[in-house]
Design an enzyme around this catalytic site. Structure first.
Site, PDB file in Angstrom:
ATOM      1  N   SER A 146      95.440  50.594  57.510  1.00 22.82           N
ATOM      2  CA  SER A 146      96.231  50.835  56.298  1.00 22.82           C
ATOM      3  C   SER A 146      97.512  50.020  56.396  1.00 22.82           C
ATOM      4  O   SER A 146      97.993  49.732  57.502  1.00 22.82           O
ATOM      5  CB  SER A 146      96.583  52.322  56.175  1.00 22.82           C
ATOM      6  OG  SER A 146      97.595  52.539  55.206  1.00 22.82           O
ATOM      7  N   TYR A 159      99.676  60.241  59.452  1.00 28.29           N
ATOM      8  CA  TYR A 159      98.738  59.255  58.900  1.00 28.29           C
ATOM      9  C   TYR A 159      99.124  57.847  59.339  1.00 28.29           C
ATOM     10  O   TYR A 159      98.290  57.075  59.824  1.00 28.29           O
ATOM     11  CB  TYR A 159      98.729  59.354  57.374  1.00 28.29           C
ATOM     12  CG  TYR A 159      97.745  58.417  56.709  1.00 28.29           C
ATOM     13  CD1 TYR A 159      96.410  58.782  56.572  1.00 28.29           C
ATOM     14  CD2 TYR A 159      98.155  57.185  56.208  1.00 28.29           C
ATOM     15  CE1 TYR A 159      95.502  57.932  55.954  1.00 28.29           C
ATOM     16  CE2 TYR A 159      97.263  56.326  55.601  1.00 28.29           C
ATOM     17  CZ  TYR A 159      95.929  56.705  55.476  1.00 28.29           C
ATOM     18  OH  TYR A 159      95.040  55.846  54.875  1.00 28.29           O
TER      19      TYR A 159
END
Length: 255
Positions: A146, A159
């Site tokens: 990501s 995350y």
């Protein structure tokens, strides 16, 4: 275009029951690969498998919980038993988020994110690489990282940390697997609407973020297919240890 051809290959996609995982599976099937759809929600996988097969592709739905080592091993055994060979391509896509300020995050939420996003990637890659090495076959492992691994953002400490770890784990895996003909790369998507973030992206704060993306929009699922097929196919045969950013220029925006 023959370099991107995947006919005769089998690709496993984790987290394939929806969102980016389902989009990855459709793109791989369209390029000619048989696809193994892996996730916890078997009914959704079977619906996607039916869709792919109705379009002339091949698909197998397999239940897998990436947080459970026994479930991962059982899924790979099922694939071996049904197909008679290990998968050639693995797309490590399963992921969750538990958003909160790091000072307020619970131990349970932190561990849940790490167990899925980082430990799950390791478990699946380990099982897949061992199966390929045992069969003496080359392969490609594609981990989904990501852009939050590269730039900080509020309230997603777990995350972002998990994805940063996946980004670096990819390079370590690549280093250790290259001698066996197994390539390991990653894709770092920017903001694409999924079940994890759709509420935020539709909010006023999400719209403010959209305006900071140089392309002034969020990504479309199909816009990840190019990077995916490059890494999965012979077009990327000399690529390993790379992370491809697909984000509309988000990480190069001004501070």
């Amino acid at each position: 275009m023959e370099l991107f051809e995947l006919t005769g290959k089998t690709a496993m996609v984790t987290g394939a029951s929806g969102g980016l995982g389902a989009a990855f599976a459709r793109a791989l099937a369209k390029a000619g690969a048989g696809v193994v759809l892996a996730a916890r929600r078997l009914e959704k996988l079977e619906a996607l498998a039916g869709e792919i097969e109705s379009s002339g592709g091949k698909a197998l739905a397999v239940e897998m919980d990436v947080t459970d080592p026994a479930s991962v091993e059982a899924a790979f055994k099922t694939v071996q038993d049904k197909l008679g060979a290990p998968v050639d391509i693995i797309v490590n896509n399963s992921g969750i988020s538990r958003d909160n300020w790091f000072t307020q995050m619970t131990e349970e939420d932190w561990r849940a994110v790490m167990n899925t996003n980082l430990d799950g990637v390791w478990r699946v890659a380990k099982a897949g690489a061992n199966a390929l090495m045992e069969a003496g076959k080359p392969g490609s492992i594609i981990n989904i990282a990501s852009i939050t691994a590269l730039r900080p953002q509020h309230t997603i400490a777990a995350y972002a940390a998990s994805k940063a770890a996946v980004d670096h784990l990819t390079r370590v895996m690549a280093l250790e697997s290259a001698r066996y003909g197994i390539r390991v790369n990653a894709i770092a998507p920017g903001y694409f609407k999924t079940d994890i973030n759709d509420e935020f992206l539709d909010s006023e704060a999400g719209d403010k973020m959209r305006k900071r993306v140089p392309m002034r929009r969020f990504g479309k699922h199909e816009e990840l297919a190019g990077a995916l097929l490059l890494l999965a196919s012979d077009a990327g045969s000399y690529m390993t240890g790379s992370t491809i950013v697909v984000d509309g220029g988000h990480v190069v925006s001004t501070l």
